[in-house]
Enzyme design. Structure first.
Site, PDB file in Angstrom:
ATOM      1  N   HIS A   1      41.429 129.214  37.116  1.00 24.95           N
ATOM      2  CA  HIS A   1      41.200 128.235  38.195  1.00 24.95           C
ATOM      3  C   HIS A   1      39.704 128.106  38.482  1.00 24.95           C
ATOM      4  CE1 HIS A   1      42.153 126.225  42.118  1.00 24.95           C
ATOM      5  NE2 HIS A   1      40.977 126.760  42.439  1.00 24.95           N
ATOM      6  N   GLU A   2      39.034 129.237  38.678  1.00 30.65           N
ATOM      7  CA  GLU A   2      37.606 129.183  39.007  1.00 30.65           C
ATOM      8  C   GLU A   2      36.785 128.660  37.829  1.00 30.65           C
ATOM      9  OE1 GLU A   2      36.748 129.277  41.934  1.00 30.65           O
ATOM     10  OE2 GLU A   2      38.472 130.270  42.839  1.00 30.65           O
TER      11      GLU A   2
ATOM     12  N   HIS B   1      36.736 124.982  38.021  1.00 32.67           N
ATOM     13  CA  HIS B   1      35.669 124.465  38.878  1.00 32.67           C
ATOM     14  C   HIS B   1      34.339 124.481  38.128  1.00 32.67           C
ATOM     15  CE1 HIS B   1      37.910 123.947  42.539  1.00 32.67           C
ATOM     16  NE2 HIS B   1      38.199 125.232  42.684  1.00 32.67           N
TER      17      HIS B   1
ATOM     18  N   HIS C   1      34.157 121.646  35.698  1.00 30.53           N
ATOM     19  CA  HIS C   1      33.946 120.414  36.470  1.00 30.53           C
ATOM     20  C   HIS C   1      32.455 120.276  36.791  1.00 30.53           C
ATOM     21  CE1 HIS C   1      35.684 117.777  40.001  1.00 30.53           C
ATOM     22  NE2 HIS C   1      34.905 117.100  39.189  1.00 30.53           N
TER      23      HIS C   1
ATOM     24  N   GLU D   1      40.209 120.566  44.691  1.00 28.60           N
ATOM     25  CA  GLU D   1      40.995 121.616  44.038  1.00 28.60           C
ATOM     26  C   GLU D   1      41.884 121.081  42.908  1.00 28.60           C
ATOM     27  OE1 GLU D   1      40.551 124.760  44.572  1.00 28.60           O
ATOM     28  OE2 GLU D   1      39.228 124.511  46.292  1.00 28.60           O
TER      29      GLU D   1
ATOM     30  N   TYR E   1      44.490 122.170  49.708  1.00 29.29           N
ATOM     31  CA  TYR E   1      45.058 122.988  48.631  1.00 29.29           C
ATOM     32  C   TYR E   1      46.456 122.502  48.263  1.00 29.29           C
ATOM     33  CZ  TYR E   1      41.376 126.508  48.442  1.00 29.29           C
ATOM     34  OH  TYR E   1      40.182 127.148  48.245  1.00 29.29           O
TER      35      TYR E   1
END
Length: 718
Positions: A480-481, A484, A487, A509, A652
């Site tokens: 998940h991180e 980011h 992105h 998110e 979220y």
């Protein structure tokens, strides 16, 4: 991974050579330069002659230049081992925030911006991103109080904004600096894996804590106790203490609520939530409240059913299941996964050594998005560092850095720098997050400035005999991180203002949440896995020493039956998980949309937090033992609501609607479809916040987004 030809980036990486003195001197210099520019433009440009190119553009370019230093100056407080440097970073951030507030409340600048806005509303010469910048900046000045007549009310608004900045910085600093913990006898930690208890600090002989173990509230200590400790009283003590670990934040949180409400009312809004949500995708608090209320209604029956099953399991273990407590949940949830679904978390973790998991994830991003990652070792860093010292590129020896490139199909160009800071230490940010260090943008001479981005996490450290091993939920967190981070890296915007994850909060998110689906796909789990005993001859020997004499070495990749045990548990106790998220989201909305200002002044946030949790999550806390609702202060440990997610935590859940829609519509049949991966990169990730996020979604999906896939995935579609 990538070949050596990628190893000479066209832009040197940022340096981390600041001292406390230099940090503050740099801050003053940056502020003075920016203020001089503002004064010069106000002096040289009249409202009658104001144009985008003479007002907005130089301000935006100044923001671009400042961001190359200011992000790093503020970053030290989250990662530095030097307390003085962290303090200087905190002080510097406060100075920058105060300057930002002063600048955004200058009426002379607003007159120029307002003039440009009125002139260029119908001007088609502006490119779409510049038009968006103009609109956002113009609205920003109004939202910073310049719609309030000059005088006592505007002065009060400025005072509130400065105090809110101070509260936010102090609140997060308290969390980062938190050093709490508890002493336990080894028997009180029965069931906790030995690789956790073996790393705990031991009480010194001859002291009252001799023979005891010191358990901190950091994730690598906290979560295994909640999941595996057989002693319910230990779990209760740890949960309650963790909710009270930062009680100095109670007053700060309450003051922030009261000031936010006052500021919103000064601007003419009925409450802070209306003010905050106006510029998000949801637009109104009613949209958010309806979404959360509908989801709560749909999830509640499933949550009660899940609790009944977990109570049955508790009864078989203890003979008593009258109550199902907060400190029961992680333990019995884990036990259910092990017993009913043969999910052996410890065994699974053996196949996810941290370093090979990272390598596997980067390989997925390479194939999907047309990227290449090159790990920069000491020799490589020495060659490209502006000082000639590779260590000057790092803020801590544990940090890894990669240069990131487009692959040949994407043109082989440079993309940026990725940093990984993965283990806990004193004074470090305590959760998992992605920090932009330097954004990308187009410079004044038309060349590209490349981004640098950092993942800051808290996974257990390796030992001489065993690498750092990830539980599957930690694999999901890391992916998940990294989402980011990707992105942030692949974004292509004109202005730093819109770079990467600088989108509205109820969309930001979604790209990372969509990528989490890869962690539940059998082929990708297999690709990510490698048993730690196969990493090196030394680890192979260490495994042999810890295993039985007749035990056969496990396969290198995770066996299919273990993979299936992961996949089939994706939605086990999902209603309870989402009800927990709803508790946070509904609490956030409730404290930010009071009926009157007096109502928020009188609110006991701790009681409301615990009361709502009991009502929404259906789990019993100490209140079920007659202790009332004032037993803990979870809101004082909840950095999101003070650090930018205020009246926005619902994002979220609402982002999950978009992420599930994107995955089901485009990637579910073939998650490694490189053509769609590149389309996603260019259509969604590259845009950052440079256009309306709903427009971005529609361009990718070819239609309006739908809630159907989200509700179907949760098993609650109507």
């Amino acid at each position: 991974m990538a070949s050596a030809k990628y190893k000479k980036p066209p832009q040197p990486p940022p340096l981390f050579t600041h001292t406390p003195d230099s940090l503050l001197k740099d801050t003053v210099r940056i502020i003075n330069q920016s203020k001089a520019l503002q004064d010069r433009i106000v002096k040289d440009v009249s409202p009658e002659h104001a144009e985008f190119q003479s007002v907005l553009q130089p301000f935006a370019q100044d923001d671009d230049r400042m961001s190359l230093e200011t992000h790093i100056i503020g970053f030290y407080q989250a990662v530095s081992t030097d307390a003085k440097l962290r303090d200087a970073s905190t002080e510097a951030e406060k100075k920058m925030d105060d300057f930002g507030i002063e600048a955004s409340m200058r009426e002379d600048i607003f007159k120029l911006v307002d003039s440009v806005f009125k002139k260029q509303q119908d001007d088609q010469k502006l490119d779409p991103e510049s038009r968006r910048l103009l609109e956002k900046d113009h609205k920003g000045y109004i939202r910073m109080g310049l719609g309030i007549p000059a005088g006592p009310k505007r002065d009060r608004f400025k005072e509130i904004k400065k105090r809110l900045s101070e509260l936010s910085i102090t609140f997060q600093k308290n969390l980062n600096e938190e050093q709490g913990g508890m002493w336990f006898a080894p028997r009180e930690l029965e069931g906790v894996p030995s690789d956790v208890t073996g790393d705990l600090k031991k009480g010194d002989e001859g002291t009252e804590h001799a023979g005891q173990l010191w358990l901190t509230f950091k994730y690598p200590d906290l979560f295994p106790v909640q999941k595996y400790c057989k002693n319910a009283e230990t779990r209760r003590k740890v949960l309650v203490a963790n909710e009270n670990k930062c009680n100095q934040n109670i007053a700060l949180f309450k003051e922030a609520l009261v000031l936010r409400d006052e500021a919103a009312r000064l601007l003419g809004y009925p409450n802070h939530a209306t003010f905050r949500i106006e510029d998000k995708m949801a637009k109104t608090p009613k949209t958010v409240d309806d979404f959360l209320g509908d989801l709560r209604e749909r999830l509640a029956p499933g949550g009660l059913k899940e609790i009944e099953k977990l109570k049955e399991l508790k009864k078989t273990e203890t003979g008593d299941a009258d109550k199902y407590f907060l400190w029961d949940h992680r333990f019995y949830d884990t036990l259910m996964l092990e017993r009913d679904f043969q999910l052996d978390q410890q065994k699974i973790a053996e196949y996810f050594p941290l370093q090979t998991s990272i390598d596997g994830m980067l390989k997925i991003f390479e194939e999907l998005f047309g990227l290449a990652f090159v790990k920069l070792e000491a020799e490589d860093r020495n060659k490209i560092s502006e000082t000639g010292k590779g260590d000057d590129m790092l803020w801590h020896p544990d940090v890894q850095v990669f240069s990131v490139w487009d692959d040949e199909g994407e043109g082989s160009g440079f993309v940026g720098y990725l940093y990984l800071d993965l283990h806990p230490r004193d004074g470090k940010y305590g959760h998992a997050a992605n920090f932009n260090l330097q954004p990308g943008f187009i410079t004044e001479n038309g060349t590209r400035r490349y981004p640098a981005t950092a993942l800051v996490c808290n996974f257990s450290k390796p030992t001489p005999k065993k690498p750092s091993l990830l539980k599957h939920d930690e694999v999901v967190t890391l992916f998940h991180e990294l989402g980011h981070g990707i992105h942030d890296l692949v974004s292509r915007t004109i202005y730093s203002r819109f770079h990467g994850t600088a989108t509205v909060r109820d969309f930001v998110e979604a790209p990372s949440q969509m990528l989490e689906n890869w962690c539940w796909t059998p082929s990708q789990i297999k690709a990510l896995s490698q048993h730690w005993s196969h990493l090196s001859p030394e680890y192979s020997q260490a495994w042999r020493e810890s295993a039985g004499p007749d035990e056969k070495q496990p396969e290198a990749s995770m066996p299919d039956d273990l993979i299936q045990s992961i996949v089939k548990t994706q939605h086990v106790n999902d209603a309870l998980f989402n009800l927990r998220q709803l508790h946070f989201g509904i609490f956030d909305m409730m404290v930010h949309e009071p009926s009157t200002h007096e109502a928020i002044e009188e609110l006991d946030a701790s009681v409301k937090f615990n009361q709502l949790r009991h009502e929404i999550s259906k789990l019993d806390g100490p209140e079920a033992m007659g202790e009332g609702y004032a037993w803990g202060n979870g809101q004082a440990t909840f950095g999101h609501l003070i650090g930018g997610y205020d009246a926005g935590y619902y994002g979220y859940l609402s982002s999950q609607v978009y992420s599930t829609d994107m995955f089901y519509s485009v990637f579910k049949k073939d998650p490694m479809n490189a053509k769609e991966g590149r389309r996603y990169r260019h259509t969604v990730l590259e845009k950052g916040g440079s256009q309306d996020e709903m427009e971005t979604l529609k361009q990718f999906l070819g239609r309006e987004p739908s809630t159907e896939a989200f509700y179907k995935e949760l098993g609650i579609s109507s």
